[in-house]
Design a protein around this motif. Structure first.
Motif, mmCIF file in Angstrom:
data_model
loop_
_atom_site.group_PDB
_atom_site.id
_atom_site.type_symbol
_atom_site.label_atom_id
_atom_site.label_comp_id
_atom_site.label_asym_id
_atom_site.label_seq_id
_atom_site.Cartn_x
_atom_site.Cartn_y
_atom_site.Cartn_z
ATOM 1 N N GLY A 290 42.027 45.874 45.821
ATOM 2 C CA GLY A 290 40.684 46.115 46.316
ATOM 3 C C GLY A 290 40.424 47.586 46.566
ATOM 4 O O GLY A 290 41.312 48.320 47.019
ATOM 5 N N PRO A 337 36.660 45.121 42.406
ATOM 6 C CA PRO A 337 36.690 44.302 43.619
ATOM 7 C C PRO A 337 36.815 45.158 44.877
ATOM 8 O O PRO A 337 37.561 46.134 44.905
ATOM 9 C CB PRO A 337 37.921 43.409 43.427
ATOM 10 N N ASP A 476 34.101 38.253 47.518
ATOM 11 C CA ASP A 476 34.505 39.658 47.490
ATOM 12 C C ASP A 476 33.381 40.564 47.983
ATOM 13 O O ASP A 476 33.629 41.550 48.677
ATOM 14 C CB ASP A 476 34.910 40.045 46.067
#
Length: 485
Positions: A290, A337, A476
Motif C-alpha cells: 500500500g 492501492p 481500499d
C-alpha cells in the motif's frame, strides 16, 4: 427523475465503452443511487473505475487459463501429497512472474491422509436379486478395512436419533447406512448442506459407540448420479475407529430400495486408505504494498488443497486463481492501492484448517493490522454478492456501496459467515467477507470426481474475479473502522 434499474443494468453491461459512455453510465448510477438515498462519496470516479475493472477482467482475464493448468496438469492436491507440493511451487512461480511486490511461502505442518487403491463396494443380495456393485469413496481420515474388505448386514438410519433408538442390540457388528438426503426446499443450498453433513462428519464416531463394524454415508449432494462425494470425518477419543465410505446418491437409492425388500441384506466394501505422519507444506502469499497505509492489510484468498478424487476446479482452484487475478487487475490497470493487498493461497482447508490457523497465529504474533479478509470458496459460478461478518458501522458502509455493485448482479450483501480459512482472523478484528456465487450447482460437484475444469464457465469465473476486485477496490479506497470482535 426516476431511472429504472433495468435501464442502468443494460447500459452498464454494454461490452465496449468510450469515455463519454463511461461517464454517462456513471451519471445514471448516481441517479439510481439517489432514488434509494444511497450516494457514496466520489460515486462517479468509483463507478468508472469499477466499470474498467469489469472490462479488463472480461476481455483480458487470465484466471481461466491458470485454472486449466492447476486442474488438468496438477489435479487433485490433498494436503501432504506431491500434487499439493507442485501446486505450492506453481502458485509461487506464477505470482512471482506477475511482478507482485512480495511473494513468499509460509511453512505449516499438515495432515497427510492417503486414499490408496480404488475402493470397491457391492450390495450382496439373495440369489434371486443378485449382487450389485455401487460407487463408493473413502471418507477423508478414515481407517482402512481389512485386506479382504468388510462384509456385514446393513441397518439404515436417517439421523442420530434413529441410531440411538436402535441401540447396541441392533447395531453391533453391522454396517450403519446413513441415508438422510439434502433438503431440496432450501433456496440457498448451503443451508441444506449444513443440515446433512453431520452424518458424514460424525457418523462413524456415533455408530462406533454402539459397536458398528463400519458406516456407509449417502453422498452430500442434491443430484442423483453415480459420483460419490468424499469429505473429512472424525473419530472420538476412547471409541473404536471403524472404516467409513460415502456412497453415490444413485447407490444410496438402490441400497435403500433393496433393504425394503431384503431386511437381512449384506453390504461389502474394501478400502486401503491410511494416515501418515504430518507433512511440511506452505501457505503461498503474494502482496502489493500500500502507498498510503501500508500497515493496513486486505486479504483476498482461496485454498490451494483439494480432494484427490477430482481436479479441485471449483473447490477451490477457482478461489485461488480469482484471488491472484484481483491483484493482477490492480497492477495492470495501474490502480495504486492505498492499503496492502495480499493474495493468500491457504493450505489444508479440506481436512484440518492448518493453513488458516497458522496464518492467523503469525499475523497475531507480528501484530499485523488486517482490516478485511475475503475468501472465495463456494465455486466459480455466477456472482450474486457477499456474505459479511462485521459490526453494524462497517456493515452499513458496505451497504452504502450497493448502488455501485448492484448493476453487476451483486445484490446480496448480507450479514453471515465468511470463509473457513479466514475465520481464525476474527479475534483480531477485521471485517470478514465470503464471496457468494450462485449455489444451485455447487453440491453437484462438491468433493466429487465431477469437480473438473470442464465444469467451470470462463465468463462466470471472470465475473467472480471482477466482483472480488470491485469490492476490494472500495475497501481500499474507504477503509473500515476498527472493531472489537
Amino acid at each position: 427523475m426516476f431511472v429504472p434499474a433495468k435501464t442502468s443494468v443494460q447500459l452498464y453491461l454494454t461490452p465496449k465503452f468510450d469515455d463519454m459512455n463511461k461517464h454517462f453510465t456513471a451519471f445514471l448510477i448516481i441517479l439510481y443511487a439517489g432514488c434509494f438515498q444511497i450516494l457514496p462519496a466520489q460515486t462517479t470516479k468509483d463507478s468508472v473505475q469499477i466499470r474498467e475493472i469489469y472490462d479488463f477482467a472480461l476481455t483480458r482475464g487470465e484466471c481461466y487459463g491458470w485454472l486449466r493448468y492447476l486442474s488438468k496438469e496438477i489435479g487433485g492436491r490433498l494436503s501432504g501429497s506431491p500434487e499439493a507440493e507442485e501446486a505450492v511451487q506453481w502458485s509461487h512461480r506464477l505470482m512471482d512472474s506477475l511482478g507482485f511486490d512480495t511473494v513468499y511461502l509460509q511453512p505449516v505442518m499438515v495432515p497427510h491422509w492417503v486414499r490408496g487403491e480404488k475402493e470397491y463396494a457391492a450390495i450382496l443380495g439373495e440369489q434371486e436379486s443378485g449382487n450389485s456393485e455401487v460407487p463408493v469413496t473413502a471418507l477423508g481420515g478414515s481407517i482402512r478395512t481389512e485386506k479382504d474388505g468388510l462384509t456385514a448386514q446393513v441397518v439404515e438410519v436417517m439421523n442420530f436419533e434413529e441410531l440411538e433408538q436402535l441401540g447396541e442390540a441392533n447395531v453391533k457388528g453391522k454396517i450403519v447406512f446413513y441415508n438422510r438426503p439434502m433438503d431440496p426446499k432450501n433456496i440457498t443450498t448451503f443451508s441444506s448442506y449444513g443440515g446433512t453433513v453431520d452424518q458424514r462428519w460424525a457418523g462413524a464416531a456415533k455408530a462406533a459407540k454402539y459397536g458398528a463394524a463400519g458406516v456407509v454415508v449417502r453422498s452430500v449432494g442434491l443430484r442423483l448420479d453415480d459420483f460419490p462425494h468424499t469429505g473429512t470425518m472424525r473419530y472420538d477419543e476412547g471409541v473404536s475407529k471403524i472404516p467409513a465410505v460415502a456412497i453415490s446418491t444413485n447407490g444410496a437409492e438402490l441400497l435403500s430400495s433393496r433393504l425394503k425388500n431384503e431386511p437381512e441384506l449384506k453390504f461389502h466394501f474394501r478400502t486401503s486408505c491410511e494416515t501418515l505422519p504430518d507433512a511440511l507444506s506452505y501457505n503461498v502469499i503474494g502482496e502489493l504494498r500500500g502507498a498510503e497505509f501500508p500497515d493496513e492489510i486486505i486479504v483476498v484468498s482461496g485454498h490451494l488443497d483439494a480432494w484427490d478424487n477430482g481436479e479441485g476446479a471449483h473447490d477451490d482452484g477457482a478461489g485461488c486463481v480469482q484471488s491472484i487475478e484481483v491483484l493482477r487487475i490492480f497492477q495492470e490497470l495501474d490502480i495504486k492501492p492505498k492499503r496492502t493487498l495480499r493474495a493468500v493461497m491457504f493450505m489444508n482447508e479440506e481436512n484440518g484448517l492448518r493453513g488458516g490457523l497458522r496464518y492467523a497465529a503469525i499475523a497475531d504474533s507480528l501484530e499485523e493490522n488486517h482490516i478485511a479478509a475475503m475468501e472465495s470458496d463456494r465455486g466459480g459460478f455466477t456472482p450474486r454478492g457477499f456474505s459479511i461478518d462485521a459490526g453494524d458501522a462497517n456493515f452499513r458502509k458496505i451497504l452504502s456501496w450497493k448502488a455501485l455493485l448492484a448493476p453487476y448482479g451483486l445484490h446480496d450483501l448480507v450479514k453471515g459467515g465468511s470463509g473457513a480459512d479466514i475465520g481464525p482472523l476474527k479475534p483480531q478484528g477485521p471485517v470478514l467477507i465470503g464471496y457468494l456465487p450462485d449455489s444451485q450447482r455447487y453440491f453437484d460437484i462438491h468433493h466429487a470426481p465431477s469437480d473438473v475444469f470442464e465444469e467451470v464457465n470462463k465468463r462466470e469465473l471472470e465475473l467472480g474475479a471482477a466482483a472480488m476486485a470491485a469490492i476490494t477496490y472500495l475497501i481500499d479506497q474507504y477503509g473500515f473502522e476498527k472493531e472489537s470482535r
